[in-house]
Design a protein around this motif. Structure first.
Motif, PDB file in Angstrom:
ATOM      1  N   VAL A 772       0.836  -1.206   0.000  1.00  0.00           N
ATOM      2  CA  VAL A 772       0.000   0.000   0.000  1.00  0.00           C
ATOM      3  C   VAL A 772       0.868   1.253   0.000  1.00  0.00           C
ATOM      4  O   VAL A 772       0.583   2.219  -0.711  1.00  0.00           O
ATOM      5  N   ARG A 773       1.956   1.231   0.789  1.00  0.00           N
ATOM      6  CA  ARG A 773       2.839   2.410   0.832  1.00  0.00           C
ATOM      7  C   ARG A 773       3.468   2.664  -0.526  1.00  0.00           C
ATOM      8  O   ARG A 773       3.547   3.809  -0.985  1.00  0.00           O
ATOM      9  N   TRP A 774       3.918   1.607  -1.205  1.00  0.00           N
ATOM     10  CA  TRP A 774       4.552   1.787  -2.509  1.00  0.00           C
ATOM     11  C   TRP A 774       3.547   2.236  -3.564  1.00  0.00           C
ATOM     12  O   TRP A 774       3.891   2.988  -4.489  1.00  0.00           O
ATOM     13  N   GLU A 775       2.307   1.799  -3.422  1.00  0.00           N
ATOM     14  CA  GLU A 775       1.271   2.301  -4.330  1.00  0.00           C
ATOM     15  C   GLU A 775       1.106   3.816  -4.148  1.00  0.00           C
ATOM     16  O   GLU A 775       0.996   4.571  -5.120  1.00  0.00           O
ATOM     17  N   SER A 776       1.121   4.247  -2.882  1.00  0.00           N
ATOM     18  CA  SER A 776       1.024   5.682  -2.596  1.00  0.00           C
ATOM     19  C   SER A 776       2.223   6.435  -3.167  1.00  0.00           C
ATOM     20  O   SER A 776       2.079   7.521  -3.746  1.00  0.00           O
ATOM     21  N   VAL A 777       3.410   5.866  -3.023  1.00  0.00           N
ATOM     22  CA  VAL A 777       4.625   6.505  -3.551  1.00  0.00           C
ATOM     23  C   VAL A 777       4.559   6.619  -5.074  1.00  0.00           C
ATOM     24  O   VAL A 777       4.968   7.635  -5.655  1.00  0.00           O
ATOM     25  N   LEU A 778       4.043   5.563  -5.733  1.00  0.00           N
ATOM     26  CA  LEU A 778       3.930   5.615  -7.199  1.00  0.00           C
ATOM     27  C   LEU A 778       2.973   6.717  -7.654  1.00  0.00           C
ATOM     28  O   LEU A 778       3.246   7.440  -8.615  1.00  0.00           O
ATOM     29  N   VAL A 779       1.840   6.842  -6.973  1.00  0.00           N
ATOM     30  CA  VAL A 779       0.898   7.912  -7.311  1.00  0.00           C
ATOM     31  C   VAL A 779       1.556   9.267  -7.090  1.00  0.00           C
ATOM     32  O   VAL A 779       1.454  10.185  -7.922  1.00  0.00           O
ATOM     33  N   ALA A 780       2.264   9.407  -5.960  1.00  0.00           N
ATOM     34  CA  ALA A 780       2.952  10.670  -5.667  1.00  0.00           C
ATOM     35  C   ALA A 780       4.067  10.935  -6.668  1.00  0.00           C
ATOM     36  O   ALA A 780       4.301  12.078  -7.066  1.00  0.00           O
ATOM     37  N   ALA A 781       4.762   9.882  -7.080  1.00  0.00           N
ATOM     38  CA  ALA A 781       5.841  10.045  -8.060  1.00  0.00           C
ATOM     39  C   ALA A 781       5.294  10.547  -9.389  1.00  0.00           C
ATOM     40  O   ALA A 781       5.898  11.411 -10.048  1.00  0.00           O
ATOM     41  N   PHE A 782       4.146  10.008  -9.796  1.00  0.00           N
ATOM     42  CA  PHE A 782       3.517  10.464 -11.037  1.00  0.00           C
ATOM     43  C   PHE A 782       3.133  11.944 -10.931  1.00  0.00           C
ATOM     44  O   PHE A 782       3.404  12.746 -11.828  1.00  0.00           O
ATOM     45  N   GLY A 783       2.503  12.318  -9.804  1.00  0.00           N
ATOM     46  CA  GLY A 783       2.131  13.716  -9.610  1.00  0.00           C
ATOM     47  C   GLY A 783       3.334  14.629  -9.516  1.00  0.00           C
ATOM     48  O   GLY A 783       3.348  15.735 -10.067  1.00  0.00           O
ATOM     49  N   THR A 784       4.384  14.161  -8.836  1.00  0.00           N
ATOM     50  CA  THR A 784       5.589  14.977  -8.677  1.00  0.00           C
ATOM     51  C   THR A 784       6.296  15.177 -10.011  1.00  0.00           C
ATOM     52  O   THR A 784       6.735  16.291 -10.335  1.00  0.00           O
ATOM     53  N   ALA A 785       6.423  14.095 -10.790  1.00  0.00           N
ATOM     54  CA  ALA A 785       7.084  14.197 -12.093  1.00  0.00           C
ATOM     55  C   ALA A 785       6.328  15.155 -13.014  1.00  0.00           C
ATOM     56  O   ALA A 785       6.926  16.018 -13.679  1.00  0.00           O
ATOM     57  N   GLY A 786       4.990  15.009 -13.044  1.00  0.00           N
ATOM     58  CA  GLY A 786       4.189  15.929 -13.857  1.00  0.00           C
ATOM     59  C   GLY A 786       4.297  17.356 -13.367  1.00  0.00           C
ATOM     60  O   GLY A 786       4.391  18.298 -14.164  1.00  0.00           O
ATOM     61  N   GLY A 787       4.303  17.543 -12.049  1.00  0.00           N
ATOM     62  CA  GLY A 787       4.427  18.884 -11.475  1.00  0.00           C
ATOM     63  C   GLY A 787       5.759  19.530 -11.781  1.00  0.00           C
ATOM     64  O   GLY A 787       5.832  20.729 -12.074  1.00  0.00           O
ATOM     65  N   LEU A 788       6.841  18.742 -11.714  1.00  0.00           N
ATOM     66  CA  LEU A 788       8.165  19.287 -12.027  1.00  0.00           C
ATOM     67  C   LEU A 788       8.241  19.722 -13.492  1.00  0.00           C
ATOM     68  O   LEU A 788       8.773  20.801 -13.804  1.00  0.00           O
ATOM     69  N   ALA A 789       7.713  18.888 -14.385  1.00  0.00           N
ATOM     70  CA  ALA A 789       7.743  19.233 -15.813  1.00  0.00           C
ATOM     71  C   ALA A 789       6.904  20.479 -16.088  1.00  0.00           C
ATOM     72  O   ALA A 789       7.350  21.405 -16.783  1.00  0.00           O
ATOM     73  N   LEU A 790       5.689  20.515 -15.534  1.00  0.00           N
ATOM     74  CA  LEU A 790       4.817  21.668 -15.755  1.00  0.00           C
ATOM     75  C   LEU A 790       5.399  22.919 -15.112  1.00  0.00           C
ATOM     76  O   LEU A 790       5.378  24.008 -15.712  1.00  0.00           O
ATOM     77  N   ALA A 792       8.566  23.634 -14.432  1.00  0.00           N
ATOM     78  CA  ALA A 792       9.731  24.106 -15.174  1.00  0.00           C
ATOM     79  C   ALA A 792       9.304  24.850 -16.437  1.00  0.00           C
ATOM     80  O   ALA A 792       9.862  25.914 -16.778  1.00  0.00           O
ATOM     81  N   PHE A 793       8.286  24.302 -17.113  1.00  0.00           N
ATOM     82  CA  PHE A 793       7.794  24.962 -18.335  1.00  0.00           C
ATOM     83  C   PHE A 793       7.188  26.324 -18.011  1.00  0.00           C
ATOM     84  O   PHE A 793       7.496  27.327 -18.670  1.00  0.00           O
ATOM     85  N   LEU A 794       6.338  26.382 -16.981  1.00  0.00           N
ATOM     86  CA  LEU A 794       5.725  27.651 -16.610  1.00  0.00           C
ATOM     87  C   LEU A 794       6.762  28.638 -16.092  1.00  0.00           C
ATOM     88  O   LEU A 794       6.633  29.855 -16.290  1.00  0.00           O
ATOM     89  N   GLY A 795       7.799  28.132 -15.416  1.00  0.00           N
ATOM     90  CA  GLY A 795       8.891  29.009 -14.982  1.00  0.00           C
ATOM     91  C   GLY A 795       9.599  29.638 -16.159  1.00  0.00           C
ATOM     92  O   GLY A 795       9.921  30.835 -16.147  1.00  0.00           O
ATOM     93  N   TRP A 796       9.852  28.825 -17.194  1.00  0.00           N
ATOM     94  CA  TRP A 796      10.474  29.359 -18.414  1.00  0.00           C
ATOM     95  C   TRP A 796       9.587  30.413 -19.058  1.00  0.00           C
ATOM     96  O   TRP A 796      10.059  31.469 -19.503  1.00  0.00           O
ATOM     97  N   VAL A 797       8.265  30.142 -19.085  1.00  0.00           N
ATOM     98  CA  VAL A 797       7.320  31.104 -19.662  1.00  0.00           C
ATOM     99  C   VAL A 797       7.369  32.420 -18.884  1.00  0.00           C
ATOM    100  O   VAL A 797       7.434  33.512 -19.477  1.00  0.00           O
ATOM    101  N   LEU A 798       7.367  32.335 -17.557  1.00  0.00           N
ATOM    102  CA  LEU A 798       7.375  33.542 -16.732  1.00  0.00           C
ATOM    103  C   LEU A 798       8.659  34.337 -16.922  1.00  0.00           C
ATOM    104  O   LEU A 798       8.632  35.574 -17.008  1.00  0.00           O
ATOM    105  N   VAL A 799       9.786  33.643 -16.998  1.00  0.00           N
ATOM    106  CA  VAL A 799      11.069  34.332 -17.198  1.00  0.00           C
ATOM    107  C   VAL A 799      11.102  35.018 -18.554  1.00  0.00           C
ATOM    108  O   VAL A 799      11.497  36.190 -18.674  1.00  0.00           O
ATOM    109  N   ARG A 800      10.685  34.317 -19.602  1.00  0.00           N
ATOM    110  CA  ARG A 800      10.717  34.909 -20.931  1.00  0.00           C
ATOM    111  C   ARG A 800       9.717  36.061 -21.053  1.00  0.00           C
ATOM    112  O   ARG A 800       9.986  37.069 -21.700  1.00  0.00           O
ATOM    113  N   ALA A 801       8.546  35.907 -20.420  1.00  0.00           N
ATOM    114  CA  ALA A 801       7.564  36.990 -20.449  1.00  0.00           C
ATOM    115  C   ALA A 801       8.087  38.211 -19.698  1.00  0.00           C
ATOM    116  O   ALA A 801       7.913  39.347 -20.146  1.00  0.00           O
ATOM    117  N   SER A 802       8.758  37.994 -18.548  1.00  0.00           N
ATOM    118  CA  SER A 802       9.352  39.098 -17.796  1.00  0.00           C
ATOM    119  C   SER A 802      10.464  39.752 -18.588  1.00  0.00           C
ATOM    120  O   SER A 802      10.638  40.975 -18.554  1.00  0.00           O
TER     121      SER A 802
END
Length: 853
Positions: A772-790, A792-802
């Motif tokens: 059960v713990r590893w299932e929770s970690v996998l769900v969190a890993a998926f959310g974390t990986a998607g969050g890091l990618a998104l 980083a992309f939004l950070g690049w957008v904000l920097v370039r817009a600034s």
């Protein structure tokens, strides 16, 4: 309807644990929103009271009518008024008293040799006003200053600096002045005006150190005689005052200060907090929706039986919405109480870390209570709407099915819709930051990118979980494989659970990337523009401090270890009718210590009527070398200046440069913001820094740094901002964790029989907990990986817009260490969220679990 209510009540009593996570998510979101609104109302009331106290006995304020406002500043600079007007004012019918009010920057040095304040709130100095009704400060201990060198300080500043009556210390004005404390003052019964420090001198000393010449004051305070209203007094004074001088009522003066704080600080501050409230509520929306979606899926047979017994679709839908309403109202009401606690905590926290907030009781308005209550109910009901509609569509024959587990996956339509959204988001974003520099397009693209991530979540979850979980087969064997397969069962559920965490991680990553980029930009700016070795500087943020003495740079330049030293002062003027900030300096030495890029013309002969400006400003003003520009100063004088140089790089040097000789006739309180020093060949940075520090100690002991240290300290406010952002985002991450934990708990409920069978065939309690713990970690890993990618992309957008919206060149930087820490925190959060569900699963009775239908 009565039947629907009875069904809802029975369901809530029977399955109240299922809604615990939803209850907490709504509670936390509402509490933070309510706390923000209450804090905003409290601060506005506090500043109203504070500025009201500052002008409590003042019926009219006489001041210069004209201001010069530079870009980026809402409060303009006014010229001083002639103190000779006091006699004219006193002769006006209805005037009881009039006194000059001299104000300027003045920073006390504490008993430990360190300056008091300066990292945020203003540090002020002025003349002690003898009339107690016109003086905002009240003498609490000691006496008023009666001769040169004597001062009264507010009691809060004395406590911070460990100073007492009779102590001698230094007051930086910015020239260091030796002063003796003869009295301590309070403001409205408090130790000071919020976190502001105030030092009061004799009028003669105030004119000497805080004004350009004797006979000038920032304003004149006027008290009315009996029976004369503030409005009448101001109107009567207007008749006798010379052109360019105005009279406003004391109430108008207080309101102006309140409005200025509201527009400059409070609005930004409360908007900042409201943004994080919105993020928390957005994360809560995903958690709430997921909970109701799972509950509805698990109650398929139950709802089908009700339908078979005669319940209508409407009754089933209404019963689900009633459950959501009960949870929403209860959690929102409790959240309001929590919001008051949040506001009280913020009120205690922010002054402790230096924010200039006045003290006062919490102000709780009807809007501050009703709006969060309404938002909490709407968010909860809106999140439950689709699951409720799905429950109403349950067919009676579904009661005959063996299982009610949600097996929904990713459809082709979802993949196409998500792909189209992603393509549109990328197109809009790239157009907004690369082609036409539009913040609106870039912002819309960023929002669509978030929507695309959410829509594509179920499509990507299967592949992502397989990839992220592949090491588990080797590391954890059968337990790891089962955890991975459990996470793959319902891609839609996995994606919905991970989306809440993804949003929190994305915002954390966004600010982390943007903060790193700001630091890289500052490093780039200092490295590219500052050719010196040592810097003497003022605080990097806030309104405090007194600046640096203009005498400091010449004193440093006389040292045998120093090649060049140049001070950068600040002035304001209207250039051809437009307010602009001026850099007041020695242009010749400036060109030796700073890289100004390509220079057309010469910096060597600006004299008292020469001007240098950047190529960007020259293009805006349609000026070139040899042209004439009219400068209007705060003293009312207008002079023609000849453009003698146009340079390519502003950055640290500013957009307009004039000499100190040209500025001297128009200056008020003169000071430098930076002294840049280049050392002679062969002199080490350590030896040069020590020599500069020795001189600086004689001028109020300002901070002396190497070029690298200066670049780091200039970006020091960024770390403080990030710390505050991380603290505020912790709430969103906490709500996301509650969502993961709630989803796993509900999943364990629907897999009770399966878990019992696993235990029956030999799986140990420890293996079950780990699965059960590893299932929770996998769900969190998926959310974390998607969050890091998104993120980083939004950070690049904000920097370039600034970069496109600003005159400065922004550098984009990805901080690998900080992002790795964010990733580890996300995984640790997943493991933490799985602890309680894992313990609950391990405690299941094997035989009862097997017998569960």
């Amino acid at each position: 309807m009565n039947a629907s209510l009875r069904i809802s009540a029975a369901s809530l009593r029977t399955h109240k644990r299922r809604f615990a996570g939803t209850f907490l998510a709504v509670l936390l979101g509402v509490a933070f929103l309510a706390g923000t609104l209450v804090m905003g109302d409290t601060l506005r009331a506090g500043f109203d009271t504070m500025f009201g106290n500052a002008t409590k006995g003042t019926d009219a304020v006489v001041r210069s009518a004209d201001t010069i406002t530079t870009p980026g500043e809402s409060q303009g600079v006014r010229r001083p008024v002639d103190t000779g007007l006091v006699k004219t004012i006193e002769k006006t019918p209805g005037v009881a008293a009039a006194v000059p009010d001299i104000q300027g920057a003045g920073q006390l040095v504490g008993s430990d040799g360190k300056p008091i304040g300066g990292q945020g709130p203003p540090t002020l100095a002025g003349n002690w006003i003898e009339d107690p009704k016109l003086n905002a400060y009240q003498l609490a201990e000691g006496r008023a200053p009666s001769k040169s060198g004597e001062v009264v300080v507010n009691r809060g500043a004395a406590k911070k600096g460990d100073l007492k009556i009779g102590d001698t210390t230094t007051l930086r004005t910015p020239d260091p002045v030796k002063v003796t404390i003869v009295g301590l003052a309070t403001f409205g019964g408090e130790d000071g005006m919020a976190q502001v420090t105030f030092t009061a001198m004799t009028q003669a000393d105030a004119e000497k150190y805080l004004t350009a010449k004797p006979g000038e004051a920032a304003s004149i305070r006027v008290r009315a005689g009996p029976g004369v209203s503030q409005r009448q007094l101001a109107d009567d004074l207007t008749i006798v005052l010379p052109k360019g001088v105005e009279a406003i009522t004391g109430q108008e003066s207080a309101q102006e200060n309140t409005d200025m704080i509201s527009s400059q600080f409070l609005t930004i501050f409360t908007t900042f907090l409201l943004v994080f409230s919105g993020i928390a509520l957005l994360v809560a929306t995903f958690s709430i929706h997921n909970t109701f979606a799972i509950v509805v899926a698990q109650r398929t047979r139950e709802n089908a039986l009700l339908r078979a017994l005669g319940a209508s679709r409407r009754q089933i839908t209404v019963s689900t919405l009633v459950e959501a309403s009960v949870v929403a109202v209860t959690a929102s009401v409790v959240g309001l109480a929590g919001g008051i606690g949040v506001a009280a905590g913020l009120q205690a926290l922010f002054p402790a870390i230096g924010f200039p907030f006045p003290e006062g009781n919490l102000v709780i308005s009807g809007l501050s209570m009703l709006l969060p209550l309404a938002v909490g109910i709407v968010v909860c009901l809106g999140s439950a709407l689709l699951p409720a509609a799905r429950a109403g569509r349950t067919a009676p024959l579904a009661a005959l099915r063996e299982t009610a587990v949600d097996q929904s996956g990713a459809s082709r339509g979802r993949a196409l819709a998500g792909g189209a959204l992603a393509a549109l988001a990328i197109a809009l974003t790239l157009t907004g930051v690369l082609a036409s520099t539009s913040l609106w397009l870039a912002g819309l693209g960023a929002v669509l990118a978030l929507a695309a991530f959410v829509v594509l979540g179920p499509v990507a979850s299967s592949t992502a979980v397989r990839v992220l979980g592949s090491p588990l087969d080797k590391l954890r064997g059968v337990t790891g494989g089962l955890a991975r397969r459990n996470a793959l069962r319902s891609p839609k559920r996995t994606a919905a659970t991970a989306s809440a965490l993804m949003i929190g991680v994305a915002v954390v990553s966004l600010f982390t990337v943007f903060g790193a980029s700001l630091k890289a930009t500052m490093d780039q700016t200092v490295s590219r523009s500052f050719a010196g070795d040592v810097a003497v500087s003022t605080p990097s943020f806030g309104a405090g401090g007194s600046g640096l003495s203009p005498k400091l740079a010449p004193a440093i330049a006389r040292q045998p270890t120093v090649e060049n030293a140049v001070g950068l002062g600040r002035g304001v003027a209207e250039v051809n009718g437009k307010g602009r900030a001026l850099t007041v300096t020695d242009p010749v030495t400036l060109g030796k210590v700073f890289d100004l890029g390509d220079v057309r013309g010469s910096l060597n002969d600006l004299g008292t009527d020469g001007l240098a400006l950047t190529r960007k400003e020259a293009d805006k003003q349609h000026l070139t070398t040899g042209d004439t520009a009219q400068l209007a100063f705060t003293d009312g004088k207008k002079e023609n200046f000849t453009v003698r140089a146009v340079y390519g790089r502003s950055e640290l040097a500013g957009d307009y440069i004039i000499t100190r000789a040209a500025w001297a006739p128009h200056r008020t309180q003169d000071s430098d913001t930076l002294v840049a020093v280049s050392l002679r060949n062969g002199v080490s940075t350590a030896d040069g820094k020590a020599a500069v520090r020795k001189v600086a100690e004689q001028y109020g002991n300002p901070e002396v740094q190497t070029r690298d240290e200066y670049a780091q300290s200039s970006a020091g406010g960024i770390d403080m901002m990030l710390t505050l952002v991380y603290a505020l985002l912790a709430l969103a991450v906490l709500i996301a964790l509650l969502g993961i934990a709630n989803t796993l708990t509900l999943a364990i409920h629907e897999r009770t029989r399966e878990l019992g069978l696993l235990r029956a065939v030999g799986q140990t309690r420890a293996q079950l907990r780990a699965m059960v713990r590893w299932e929770s970690v996998l769900v969190a890993a998926f959310g974390t990986a998607g969050g890091l990618a998104l993120g980083a992309f939004l950070g690049w957008v904000l920097v370039r817009a600034s970069d496109g919206a600003s005159d400065s060149a922004f550098a984009f930087a990805l901080p690998p260490v900080r992002l790795a820490v964010v990733a580890l925190v996300g995984l640790a959060a997943g493991a933490l969220a799985g602890l309680r569900p894992a313990r609950r699963a391990a405690r299941l009775d094997v035989l009862r679990a097997i017998a569960t239908e």
